[in-house]
Design a protein around this motif. Structure first.
Motif, PDB file in Angstrom:
ATOM      1  N   GLU A 707      12.900  39.630  53.058  1.00 56.98           N
ATOM      2  CA  GLU A 707      12.318  39.920  54.464  1.00 56.98           C
ATOM      3  C   GLU A 707      13.012  39.017  55.494  1.00 56.98           C
ATOM      4  OE1 GLU A 707      10.768  42.726  55.039  1.00 56.98           O
ATOM      5  OE2 GLU A 707       9.923  43.236  53.185  1.00 56.98           O
ATOM      6  N   GLY A 708      14.241  38.716  55.051  1.00 51.29           N
ATOM      7  CA  GLY A 708      14.914  37.941  56.223  1.00 51.29           C
ATOM      8  C   GLY A 708      15.841  38.645  57.084  1.00 51.29           C
ATOM      9  N   PRO A 709      16.562  38.019  57.950  1.00 52.50           N
ATOM     10  CA  PRO A 709      17.528  39.001  58.798  1.00 52.50           C
ATOM     11  C   PRO A 709      18.633  39.287  58.012  1.00 52.50           C
ATOM     12  CG  PRO A 709      17.761  36.666  59.303  1.00 52.50           C
ATOM     13  CD  PRO A 709      16.559  36.657  58.081  1.00 52.50           C
ATOM     14  N   THR A 710      19.386  40.390  58.358  1.00 53.37           N
ATOM     15  CA  THR A 710      20.605  40.933  57.656  1.00 53.37           C
ATOM     16  C   THR A 710      21.577  41.166  58.663  1.00 53.37           C
ATOM     17  OG1 THR A 710      19.599  43.092  57.994  1.00 53.37           O
ATOM     18  CG2 THR A 710      19.313  42.076  55.872  1.00 53.37           C
ATOM     19  N   GLN A 711      21.365  40.984  59.803  1.00 52.88           N
ATOM     20  CA  GLN A 711      22.366  41.220  61.028  1.00 52.88           C
ATOM     21  C   GLN A 711      22.612  39.885  61.756  1.00 52.88           C
ATOM     22  OE1 GLN A 711      21.438  44.282  63.372  1.00 52.88           O
ATOM     23  NE2 GLN A 711      21.359  45.844  61.705  1.00 52.88           N
ATOM     24  N   PHE A 712      23.899  39.546  61.833  1.00 54.66           N
ATOM     25  CA  PHE A 712      24.080  38.219  62.723  1.00 54.66           C
ATOM     26  C   PHE A 712      25.547  38.201  63.302  1.00 54.66           C
ATOM     27  CE2 PHE A 712      22.875  37.957  58.203  1.00 54.66           C
ATOM     28  CZ  PHE A 712      21.465  36.757  58.061  1.00 54.66           C
ATOM     29  N   GLY A 713      25.567  36.983  64.232  1.00 53.60           N
ATOM     30  CA  GLY A 713      26.879  36.881  65.018  1.00 53.60           C
ATOM     31  C   GLY A 713      27.774  36.765  64.033  1.00 53.60           C
ATOM     32  N   VAL A 714      29.323  37.085  64.438  1.00 55.83           N
ATOM     33  CA  VAL A 714      30.392  36.891  63.558  1.00 55.83           C
ATOM     34  C   VAL A 714      30.389  35.448  62.692  1.00 55.83           C
ATOM     35  CG1 VAL A 714      32.989  36.637  63.465  1.00 55.83           C
ATOM     36  CG2 VAL A 714      31.645  38.404  64.801  1.00 55.83           C
ATOM     37  N   ASN A 715      30.346  35.685  61.337  1.00 59.63           N
ATOM     38  CA  ASN A 715      30.505  34.464  60.473  1.00 59.63           C
ATOM     39  C   ASN A 715      29.153  33.686  60.579  1.00 59.63           C
ATOM     40  OD1 ASN A 715      32.727  34.768  59.170  1.00 59.63           O
ATOM     41  ND2 ASN A 715      33.816  34.378  60.984  1.00 59.63           N
ATOM     42  N   GLY A 716      28.142  34.302  61.156  1.00 62.21           N
ATOM     43  CA  GLY A 716      26.614  33.504  61.554  1.00 62.21           C
ATOM     44  C   GLY A 716      26.445  33.224  62.720  1.00 62.21           C
ATOM     45  N   GLY A 717      25.370  32.518  63.203  1.00 61.65           N
ATOM     46  CA  GLY A 717      25.284  32.326  64.495  1.00 61.65           C
ATOM     47  C   GLY A 717      23.938  33.389  65.030  1.00 61.65           C
ATOM     48  N   THR A 718      24.129  33.728  66.278  1.00 63.13           N
ATOM     49  CA  THR A 718      23.034  34.368  66.769  1.00 63.13           C
ATOM     50  C   THR A 718      22.796  35.850  66.142  1.00 63.13           C
ATOM     51  OG1 THR A 718      23.770  33.590  68.956  1.00 63.13           O
ATOM     52  CG2 THR A 718      22.260  35.581  69.054  1.00 63.13           C
ATOM     53  N   ILE A 719      21.729  35.857  65.971  1.00 60.39           N
ATOM     54  CA  ILE A 719      21.000  37.241  65.114  1.00 60.39           C
ATOM     55  C   ILE A 719      21.010  38.249  66.101  1.00 60.39           C
ATOM     56  CG2 ILE A 719      19.288  38.298  63.781  1.00 60.39           C
ATOM     57  CD1 ILE A 719      18.454  35.352  63.073  1.00 60.39           C
ATOM     58  N   PHE A 720      21.798  39.370  65.664  1.00 59.87           N
ATOM     59  CA  PHE A 720      21.598  40.770  66.443  1.00 59.87           C
ATOM     60  C   PHE A 720      20.114  41.334  66.419  1.00 59.87           C
ATOM     61  CE2 PHE A 720      25.879  41.240  67.657  1.00 59.87           C
ATOM     62  CZ  PHE A 720      26.819  40.976  66.451  1.00 59.87           C
ATOM     63  N   ALA A 721      19.898  42.062  67.683  1.00 57.81           N
ATOM     64  CA  ALA A 721      18.726  42.540  67.449  1.00 57.81           C
ATOM     65  C   ALA A 721      18.673  43.867  66.786  1.00 57.81           C
ATOM     66  CB  ALA A 721      18.357  42.966  69.020  1.00 57.81           C
ATOM     67  N   PRO A 722      18.010  44.270  65.821  1.00 50.12           N
ATOM     68  CA  PRO A 722      17.749  45.365  64.910  1.00 50.12           C
ATOM     69  C   PRO A 722      17.767  46.769  65.824  1.00 50.12           C
ATOM     70  CG  PRO A 722      15.835  44.471  64.784  1.00 50.12           C
ATOM     71  CD  PRO A 722      16.538  43.475  65.681  1.00 50.12           C
ATOM     72  N   ASP A 723      18.578  46.996  66.759  1.00 53.42           N
ATOM     73  CA  ASP A 723      18.608  48.098  67.728  1.00 53.42           C
ATOM     74  C   ASP A 723      19.349  49.385  67.555  1.00 53.42           C
ATOM     75  OD1 ASP A 723      20.810  46.713  70.147  1.00 53.42           O
ATOM     76  OD2 ASP A 723      21.208  47.141  68.056  1.00 53.42           O
ATOM     77  N   GLY A 724      19.752  49.233  66.133  1.00 51.15           N
ATOM     78  CA  GLY A 724      20.710  50.326  65.744  1.00 51.15           C
ATOM     79  C   GLY A 724      22.200  50.418  65.945  1.00 51.15           C
TER      80      GLY A 724
END
Length: 802
Positions: A707-724
């Protein structure tokens, strides 16, 4: 050979027998000064009279107190020399040493001439080493094997491991306690007519040790017939007491369960305001049906009050530590059941060599004085431990433990560990009677480092502490309140040896090219490594979790324990349930529940069946208290051989298959459950004292639900908002901004065999398991599979303390 019996009874007739033997045999000490004086004067030395004794001296003793030896001597100063009495004293001294386990001790008497016709009598002692028990023989045991009875005893036989233990040294007090343990074992297992006919301890000079022979009469095994409660006190309802019974019709008769029932009912009627009510168990045997009808008679007891409780012999332990184990106080109604219970509690504390409670009349007929006699013993220990496991490698520990700190009954432990893949320090303190109540309050402080790079691409340092408060609800059920505050510092190694983050942060001297290749930039150089993923890159989920995470949580632990022996259980049930809420500040917000239950049942003698179930679930909590907030990777469950043997640490569960080495990139799950069936048995042909047992087992379980995040900034970093609106790239050959998690619900299973060794150095276990079902991974276009479980057939864990 020379015989002596175990019970600590004096032998007043021994002096006369030995003296008569000396009179018939003449002088037995050829080099005595008395005999030399008789030869020089031409007169026969008289054994009945001689020079006057100036003093009697004992020398060479260090293991037995001189006052004990001198108290047994019959030869005294200012009396005439009597050779028969001297010889009898020699035998008394030897007997004392035999009772202390030193059967090879030697005593040489000397008579030293002094002026004025006086002499000194000197007993020179060579104590020798402690003498072991060579053999423990049982006679008359037809239902219970001798090896099983030896296992009940604290005394053990001498074997190849004797240099690591002291339990094989003959000790009269320990053997007397062993006889009581044997009696209780039989009574606990239905042999209501059992008795010990005799016991004899013989010193075998040829073998250099003792032979213990115990003759028993087992009788028949009984089961429980009817169980009745007869209340002869109008204020006490018999049916209301049935909930306190620990024994039921049809079960094997158990004297311990009968006593526990008496104690529980006594406490209940006492709380109801009937302090003088006594409960008396009555058993009626029916040899024809081999049953015991048990009755509990509730009746008014004598109106006797406790005038005073005297505590004596405690040179170190504080008085209140002893007094608080009594549920009765001065001025309360006297109750023998509660007095017996207090005596058992004091004995179980482990603070005293011996505990004895006796009564004497008080100042009036309705008053009694309770005397508590104890003898303090050492309760501190310094230990050096070492061990090895396939998960943590070699590890050593140095610990200092005190179970009766400053005589206050408090537990203190300080320890440091150092190993191949883990190290740390911890401190623990427990006050068993917090605020004067029977509540165990404690604090734990710790700092632990673990290298997880063999199974996941990170290292973790956890530092923090815990406050706890244990509340005993019943004898079997305990509730513990906990509060924990700890910080985790997760780091991804990134150097030549462990380049697990060089896609995001190239190692000094190397440059990451647009296609992911790594180069030093030298003219004409061919990249030394194909691309940064190829050398073991960590998952973006792990990269996102780098740094420090503070967790503040409160929890409850429910513990239920009916095991007959906590170290080597054969029968009983153990269950533990934990609930935790994280979010009282800090960075983590979740609710977590876990449970573990084990049932033990002796199928045949020494063959124990074990059934175990375990499970857990964690759910993230949003800032507004709602569900659905992503969990940090450090909050997930990670499972392996602790759930299903035959799999490596972190070997099962969700994995990031967008990495080249997905097998080493477990990301954890939110739900796990599993079950185990195991049967432990003795290994045929091996002596029980070696502590070796075999086992066969079958495990099954699973872990799923990342249940962790699956979308990130390039090579890690800021997590993208799951807005599709995010375009994910999970290609390991190019910069990534998403991960692809293989999250399988597949049940993993295995079967195997184990070797268990309860060695003097500590418990050691070898497991060999074959995985029957596992997650095979996802088939890629190039024909390879990613995300497969990691198996590990052999597992070893063990430790030592010396």
């Amino acid at each position: 050979m020379m015989s002596t019996t175990t019970p600590r009874r004096k032998k007043p007739a021994a002096t006369a027998v030995i003296a008569m033997s000396a009179l018939m045999a003449g002088l037995t000490v050829a080099d005595s000064a008395l005999a030399q004086r008789a030869q020089q004067t031409g007169r026969r030395a008289s054994v009945s009279q001689g020079p006057l004794i100036n003093r009697v001296v004992v020398e060479g003793n260090s293991k037995v107190d001189k006052a004990i030896l001198e108290g047994e001597l019959q030869v005294r100063a200012r009396t005439s020399v009597n050779q028969a009495a001297i010889d009898a004293d020699v035998q008394r001294i030897l007997e004392i040493y035999r009772r202390q386990g030193r059967g090879l001790a030697q005593v040489t008497p000397r008579i030293v001439d002094l002026p004025n016709g006086r002499v000194d009598v000197v007993y020179t002692i060579v104590e020798g080493d402690k003498t072991g028990v060579k053999d423990i023989v049982f006679v008359g045991n037809n239902q219970v094997s001798s090896s099983r009875l030896r296992g009940v005893m604290q005394t053990t036989e001498t074997n190849i491991l004797s240099f690591l233990k002291s339990s094989d040294v003959y000790d009269a007090d320990r053997l007397a306690n062993d006889l009581e343990l044997i009696r209780r074992y039989y009574l606990k297992n239905g042999y209501a007519d059992f008795r010990i006919v005799s016991n004899e301890v013989t010193f075998d000079a040829a073998r250099g040790g003792y032979v213990v022979t115990i003759v028993v009469e087992e009788g028949e095994q009984y089961r429980v017939g009817n169980v009745n409660i007869d209340s002869r006190v109008p204020a006490v309802d018999a049916e209301a007491l049935r909930g306190d019974l620990s024994i039921s019709a049809g079960s094997v008769y158990n004297a311990d369960a009968v006593q526990k029932s008496v104690q529980a009912m006594t406490r209940t009627v006492g709380r109801q305001g009937n302090p003088f009510v006594q409960i008396r168990p009555v058993g009626t045997r029916d040899p024809a049906s081999r049953t015991v009808n048990i009755g509990y008679v509730v009746e008014e007891g004598p109106r006797i009050y406790i005038e005073r409780i005297n505590v004596r012999g405690n040179s170190r332990t504080r008085d209140y530590v002893i007094r608080r184990e009594f549920e009765l106080g001065e001025g309360d109604a006297y109750n023998q059941v509660m007095i017996d219970r207090a005596e058992r509690r004091l004995t179980n504390l482990g603070y005293f060599k011996q505990v004895r409670i006796s009564n004497e009349p008080g100042s009036s007929a309705d008053r009694v004085i309770v005397n508590v006699d104890v003898e303090d013993q050492s309760t501190g220990s310094f230990s050096i431990s070492g061990g090895y496991s396939t998960a943590d490698g070699f590890i050593g520990e140095v610990a200092v433990t005190e179970t009766n700190f400053l005589g206050r009954g408090q537990f203190v432990r300080v320890a440091g560990q150092l190993g191949q893949r883990s190290n740390g320090v911890d401190f623990s303190f427990t006050e068993p009677y917090f605020l004067g109540y029977r509540m165990a309050a404690g604090i734990d402080l710790f700092s632990k480092f673990s290298d997880q790079t063999r199974y996941s691409r990170y290292e973790n340092r956890m530092t923090g502490g815990q406050l706890r408060l244990g509340l005993p609800i019943t004898e079997e059920f305990t509730l513990t309140l906990r509060y924990s505050l700890y910080q985790q510092d997760l780091e991804i190694p990134n150097d030549e040896e462990k380049p697990y983050n060089d896609c995001s942060a190239p190692i000094a001297g190397y440059t990451r090219l647009a296609n992911g290749a790594i180069s030093t930039g030298a003219p004409g150089e061919v990249a030394s490594r194909n691309f940064c993923q190829g050398n073991g890159e960590a998952s973006l989920a792990i990269k996102e979790s780098q740094g420090e995470t503070l967790t503040s949580l409160a929890g409850l632990t429910f513990n239920y324990n009916t095991l007959d022996n906590t170290r080597d259980p054969r029968n009983g049930f153990y269950a533990e349930a934990k609930t935790d809420f994280a979010g009282l500040g800090g960075d983590s917000r979740y609710f977590r529940a876990t449970g573990d239950a084990r049932y033990y049942r002796e199928i045949f003698e020494d063959v124990v069946g074990i059934a175990r179930v375990q499970g857990g679930h964690i759910v993230g909590i949003g800032n507004n208290g709602s569900e659905g907030n992503d969990l940090r990777i450090v909050d997930h469950f990670f499972m392996g051989p602790s759930l299903v043997r035959g799999f490596a640490t972190n070997g099962i569960g969700p994995r990031d298959i967008s990495t080249v080495d997905s097998a080493a990139n477990a990301v954890g799950g939110t739900t796990y459950f599993g079950g185990t069936l195991e049967m432990q048995f003795p290994i045929f042909g091996l002596p029980r004292e070696l502590g070796l047992k075999g086992a066969v087992f079958a495990d099954a379980g699973t872990l799923y639900g990342y249940e962790g995040p699956t979308q990130f900034g390039v090579n890690g970093g800021t997590i993208f908002a799951p807005d599709g609106g995010v375009t994910c790239n999970t290609n390991p050959n190019a910069p990534q901004n998403c991960i692809n998690v293989l999250d399988s619900h597949k049940i993993r299973s295995s079967v195997g065999a184990s070797l268990l060794w309860a060695s003097p150095l500590g418990p050691i276990r070898f497991d060999y398991a074959i995985a029957l079902s596992k997650e095979e991974g996802e088939l890629q276009a190039n024909g390879t599979r990613v995300g497969a479980d990691r198996t590990q057939a052999f597992r070893f864990s063990g430790g030592t303390r010396f």
